[in-house]
Design an enzyme around this catalytic site. Structure first.
Site, PDB file in Angstrom:
ATOM      1  N   THR A 123      54.490  28.286 104.577  1.00 43.59           N
ATOM      2  CA  THR A 123      54.954  29.379 103.727  1.00 43.59           C
ATOM      3  C   THR A 123      56.385  29.161 103.245  1.00 43.59           C
ATOM      4  OG1 THR A 123      55.543  31.731 103.789  1.00 43.59           O
ATOM      5  CG2 THR A 123      55.516  30.600 105.884  1.00 43.59           C
ATOM      6  N   ASP A 124      56.711  29.775 102.113  1.00 45.16           N
ATOM      7  CA  ASP A 124      58.099  29.738 101.631  1.00 45.16           C
ATOM      8  C   ASP A 124      59.022  30.584 102.512  1.00 45.16           C
ATOM      9  OD1 ASP A 124      57.179  32.261 100.888  1.00 45.16           O
ATOM     10  OD2 ASP A 124      57.774  32.110  98.779  1.00 45.16           O
ATOM     11  N   GLU A 125      58.427  31.439 103.378  1.00 41.50           N
ATOM     12  CA  GLU A 125      59.253  32.338 104.200  1.00 41.50           C
ATOM     13  C   GLU A 125      60.107  31.577 105.214  1.00 41.50           C
ATOM     14  OE1 GLU A 125      57.512  35.893 105.674  1.00 41.50           O
ATOM     15  OE2 GLU A 125      56.224  36.122 103.929  1.00 41.50           O
ATOM     16  N   TYR A 150      57.105  36.072 112.425  1.00 37.97           N
ATOM     17  CA  TYR A 150      56.092  35.295 111.688  1.00 37.97           C
ATOM     18  C   TYR A 150      56.709  34.024 111.113  1.00 37.97           C
ATOM     19  CZ  TYR A 150      53.382  33.704 107.671  1.00 37.97           C
ATOM     20  OH  TYR A 150      52.722  32.912 106.756  1.00 37.97           O
ATOM     21  N   LYS A 154      56.058  29.989 111.943  1.00 37.78           N
ATOM     22  CA  LYS A 154      55.592  29.010 110.952  1.00 37.78           C
ATOM     23  C   LYS A 154      56.612  27.868 110.842  1.00 37.78           C
ATOM     24  CE  LYS A 154      52.367  29.110 108.618  1.00 37.78           C
ATOM     25  NZ  LYS A 154      50.957  28.667 108.826  1.00 37.78           N
TER      26      LYS A 154
HETATM   27  P1  NAD Z   1      44.551  35.387 107.132  1.00 36.46           P
HETATM   28  O1  NAD Z   1      45.299  36.217 108.129  1.00 36.46           O
HETATM   29  O2  NAD Z   1      43.795  36.054 106.044  1.00 36.46           O
HETATM   30  O3  NAD Z   1      43.497  34.448 107.901  1.00 36.46           O
HETATM   31  C1  NAD Z   1      43.825  33.756 109.064  1.00 36.46           C
HETATM   32  C2  NAD Z   1      42.533  33.171 109.647  1.00 36.46           C
HETATM   33  O4  NAD Z   1      42.880  32.420 110.826  1.00 36.46           O
HETATM   34  C3  NAD Z   1      41.524  34.231 110.079  1.00 36.46           C
HETATM   35  O5  NAD Z   1      40.215  33.860 109.684  1.00 36.46           O
HETATM   36  C4  NAD Z   1      41.639  34.232 111.607  1.00 36.46           C
HETATM   37  O6  NAD Z   1      40.445  34.623 112.264  1.00 36.46           O
HETATM   38  C5  NAD Z   1      41.995  32.786 111.887  1.00 36.46           C
HETATM   39  N1  NAD Z   1      42.700  32.619 113.165  1.00 36.46           N
HETATM   40  C6  NAD Z   1      43.773  33.315 113.616  1.00 36.46           C
HETATM   41  N2  NAD Z   1      44.116  32.894 114.841  1.00 36.46           N
HETATM   42  C7  NAD Z   1      43.259  31.886 115.165  1.00 36.46           C
HETATM   43  C8  NAD Z   1      43.112  31.045 116.299  1.00 36.46           C
HETATM   44  N3  NAD Z   1      43.919  31.156 117.360  1.00 36.46           N
HETATM   45  N4  NAD Z   1      42.137  30.104 116.294  1.00 36.46           N
HETATM   46  C9  NAD Z   1      41.291  29.986 115.235  1.00 36.46           C
HETATM   47  N5  NAD Z   1      41.380  30.783 114.128  1.00 36.46           N
HETATM   48  C10 NAD Z   1      42.343  31.709 114.101  1.00 36.46           C
HETATM   49  O7  NAD Z   1      45.622  34.373 106.553  1.00 36.46           O
HETATM   50  P2  NAD Z   1      45.798  33.806 105.083  1.00 36.46           P
HETATM   51  O8  NAD Z   1      46.532  34.777 104.272  1.00 36.46           O
HETATM   52  O9  NAD Z   1      44.493  33.286 104.611  1.00 36.46           O
HETATM   53  O10 NAD Z   1      46.785  32.592 105.372  1.00 36.46           O
HETATM   54  C11 NAD Z   1      46.286  31.298 105.683  1.00 36.46           C
HETATM   55  C12 NAD Z   1      47.448  30.374 105.958  1.00 36.46           C
HETATM   56  O11 NAD Z   1      48.292  30.324 104.818  1.00 36.46           O
HETATM   57  C13 NAD Z   1      48.344  30.794 107.118  1.00 36.46           C
HETATM   58  O12 NAD Z   1      48.712  29.640 107.826  1.00 36.46           O
HETATM   59  C14 NAD Z   1      49.546  31.430 106.452  1.00 36.46           C
HETATM   60  O13 NAD Z   1      50.704  31.290 107.243  1.00 36.46           O
HETATM   61  C15 NAD Z   1      49.634  30.619 105.180  1.00 36.46           C
HETATM   62  N6  NAD Z   1      50.248  31.304 104.044  1.00 36.46           N
HETATM   63  C16 NAD Z   1      49.714  32.479 103.590  1.00 36.46           C
HETATM   64  C17 NAD Z   1      50.274  33.097 102.478  1.00 36.46           C
HETATM   65  C18 NAD Z   1      49.730  34.383 101.913  1.00 36.46           C
HETATM   66  O14 NAD Z   1      50.300  34.905 100.964  1.00 36.46           O
HETATM   67  N7  NAD Z   1      48.638  34.920 102.431  1.00 36.46           N
HETATM   68  C19 NAD Z   1      51.385  32.521 101.854  1.00 36.46           C
HETATM   69  C20 NAD Z   1      51.924  31.346 102.381  1.00 36.46           C
HETATM   70  C21 NAD Z   1      51.327  30.734 103.458  1.00 36.46           C
HETATM   71  O1  TDX Z   2      52.853  48.364 102.450  1.00 39.35           O
HETATM   72  C1  TDX Z   2      53.640  47.488 102.022  1.00 39.35           C
HETATM   73  N1  TDX Z   2      54.664  47.866 101.216  1.00 39.35           N
HETATM   74  C2  TDX Z   2      55.598  47.003 100.726  1.00 39.35           C
HETATM   75  O2  TDX Z   2      56.523  47.397 100.013  1.00 39.35           O
HETATM   76  C3  TDX Z   2      53.517  46.092 102.346  1.00 39.35           C
HETATM   77  C4  TDX Z   2      52.405  45.617 103.235  1.00 39.35           C
HETATM   78  C5  TDX Z   2      54.442  45.224 101.828  1.00 39.35           C
HETATM   79  N2  TDX Z   2      55.470  45.666 101.071  1.00 39.35           N
HETATM   80  C6  TDX Z   2      56.451  44.689 100.548  1.00 39.35           C
HETATM   81  C7  TDX Z   2      57.019  43.726 101.575  1.00 39.35           C
HETATM   82  C8  TDX Z   2      57.267  42.473 100.772  1.00 39.35           C
HETATM   83  O3  TDX Z   2      58.522  42.559 100.113  1.00 39.35           O
HETATM   84  O4  TDX Z   2      55.756  43.873  99.613  1.00 39.35           O
HETATM   85  C9  TDX Z   2      56.181  42.505  99.702  1.00 39.35           C
HETATM   86  C10 TDX Z   2      54.978  41.649 100.062  1.00 39.35           C
HETATM   87  O5  TDX Z   2      54.602  41.992 101.386  1.00 39.35           O
HETATM   88  P1  TDX Z   2      53.378  41.284 102.121  1.00 39.35           P
HETATM   89  O6  TDX Z   2      52.172  41.401 101.252  1.00 39.35           O
HETATM   90  O7  TDX Z   2      53.316  41.831 103.510  1.00 39.35           O
HETATM   91  O8  TDX Z   2      53.819  39.770 102.088  1.00 39.35           O
HETATM   92  P2  TDX Z   2      55.112  39.020 102.678  1.00 39.35           P
HETATM   93  O9  TDX Z   2      55.722  39.756 103.787  1.00 39.35           O
HETATM   94  O10 TDX Z   2      55.983  38.680 101.497  1.00 39.35           O
HETATM   95  O11 TDX Z   2      54.399  37.697 103.268  1.00 39.35           O
HETATM   96  C11 TDX Z   2      53.283  37.090 102.567  1.00 39.35           C
HETATM   97  O12 TDX Z   2      53.643  35.957 101.854  1.00 39.35           O
HETATM   98  C12 TDX Z   2      54.028  34.823 102.574  1.00 39.35           C
HETATM   99  C13 TDX Z   2      52.162  36.728 103.554  1.00 39.35           C
HETATM  100  O13 TDX Z   2      51.839  37.866 104.341  1.00 39.35           O
HETATM  101  C14 TDX Z   2      52.542  35.600 104.437  1.00 39.35           C
HETATM  102  O14 TDX Z   2      51.422  35.178 105.217  1.00 39.35           O
HETATM  103  C15 TDX Z   2      52.993  34.446 103.608  1.00 39.35           C
HETATM  104  O15 TDX Z   2      53.463  33.429 104.415  1.00 39.35           O
END
Ligand code: NAD
Ligand code: TDX
Length: 336
Positions: A123-125, A150, A154
């Protein structure tokens, strides 16, 4: 090619498996997933009968399960993680366990089985927070500065992946991407929460002043970036992946969704801010563009419309997801 996808029942993993099998029908995929609250096999209903797809229900922290899932695997695409920042504030424990320890177990198994590529989805975080007025963007050279449990977990996983490459020669690649949105996103994240709350006739909770800025990436563009990294990326390299949005504050992103759904800003409810809330993310994706020829294909507004339509057309999916455990989480997170 046989690919082991971890976390393939989650949002991005499920989109990736569907994308990959459509584009590479002769490849086979094993999906290793623990099915936490975020894992949902309904996300893969369309491909469950595909003979090139199989599912292993297990935890990436369990070396025995991981070892058995590695049979004849050439490539790992590692998505499995605890992924929601707010949950990492309520309880960091599973983040430390899965994101750090789980990645370590996978790295050791990858060395043992001699895999040809370990791709780590990050992630960019990990780069921390930019000032709201800053024109700076994160690049592959930006120092790590994670600020939530989180993002710290990561960041730790990224360091382990690089260490296994430098020390043991494991052929790795890493992608650090921005906020994804699209079909099958668990409705705890801003976009999916916003759309499904509106469909349920509920207000949309926006944290603090709503001026925090995120870089938004349509999930299909992300899948394509991972595909290119697997096919053309250089071993040992990191690629940043971002979207086509330009510094859109959260309240503006929410307003665009409200407009698409024929509602107005009266539906926004400003709520208590997230502790340590990162102010701004912005991603410079010129390296992957120059070196691999990737760029996002979806404009923010077009992808937002497609996403809203998907949730409108898949009410049974999100209604099911929003029942059960979700209700307790929502109460705990938003009650004050
Ligand atoms: P998600 O939370 O939707 O899905 C995570 C999946 O991992 C689920 O299916 C869960 O059951 C599985 N999981 C969790 N713990 C586990 C374990 N111990 N063993 C096996 N499986 C397990 O997540 P996502 O949004 O699809 O994100 C996927 C990846 O991308 C993550 O690594 C996250 O850090 C990264 N990422 C997500 C975002 C975003 O915006 N969603 C952005 C940047 C990076
Ligand atoms: O109820 C909300 N209200 C609100 O204002 C929630 C859930 C979020 N927010 C804000 C927080 C953030 O500034 O919106 C922005 C986006 O929030 P999230 O959807 O929770 O994402 P963020 O915290 O930015 O992280 C996401 O992007 C990077 C993913 O959850 C991560 O898995 C990924 O690594």
């Amino acid at each position: 090619m046989k690919i082991l996808v971890t976390g393939g029942a989650g949002f991005i993993g499920a989109n990736f498996i569907q994308y990959w099998l459509k584009k590479h029908p002769s490849d086979s995929i094993v999906n290793l997933d623990k099915l936490t609250y975020a894992g949902n096999l309904e996300n893969l209903a369309q491909i469950k009968e595909n003979k090139n797809y199989s599912f292993v229900h297990g935890d990436i922290c369990d070396p025995k399960v991981v070892d058995s899932a590695f049979e004849k695997v050439e490539t790992i695409v590692h998505f499995a993680a605890d992924s929601h920042v707010d949950r990492s504030i309520l309880d960091p424990d599973p983040f430390i366990k899965t994101n750090i320890e789980g990645t370590y177990v996978l790295l050791k198994a990858s060395l043992k089985h001699g895999v040809k590529r370990f791709h780590h989805v990050s992630t960019d975080e990990v780069f921390g927070s930019l000032d709201i007025e800053s024109k700076e963007k994160f690049t592959e050279k930006t120092p790590y500065d994670p600020r939530s449990p989180y993002s710290a977990s990561k960041a730790a996983s990224d360091h382990l992946v690089r260490a296994f490459h430098e020390t043991f020669g494991l052929p790795i690649t890493i992608s650090n991407c921005s906020n994804n949105f699209g079909p099958y996103q668990f409705p705890e994240k801003l976009m999916s929460l916003c759309i499904t709350n509106i469909l349920e006739g509920k207000k949309v909770p926006v944290y603090g002043d709503g001026l925090n800025i995120r870089d938004w990436l349509y999930v299909e563009d992300h899948c394509e970036a991972i595909e290119l990294i697997l096919e053309k990326g250089a071993v040992g390299e990191t690629y940043l992946v971002g979207g086509l949005t330009e510094d859109i504050p959260n309240k503006e992103a929410v307003s665009r969704i409200l407009k698409l759904m024929e509602k107005d800003e009266k539906e926004i409810e400003y709520v208590k801010d997230r502790p340590g809330h990162d102010r701004k993310y912005s991603v410079d994706w010129s390296k992957i563009k120059t070196e691999l020829g990737w760029e996002p294909k979806h404009s923010f507004d077009q992808a937002l419309k497609e996403t809203v339509d998907w949730y409108k057309n898949n009410e049974a999916w999100w209604k099911h997801v929003k029942s059960g455990e979700y209700k307790n989480y929502y109460k705990q997170q938003y009650s004050s």
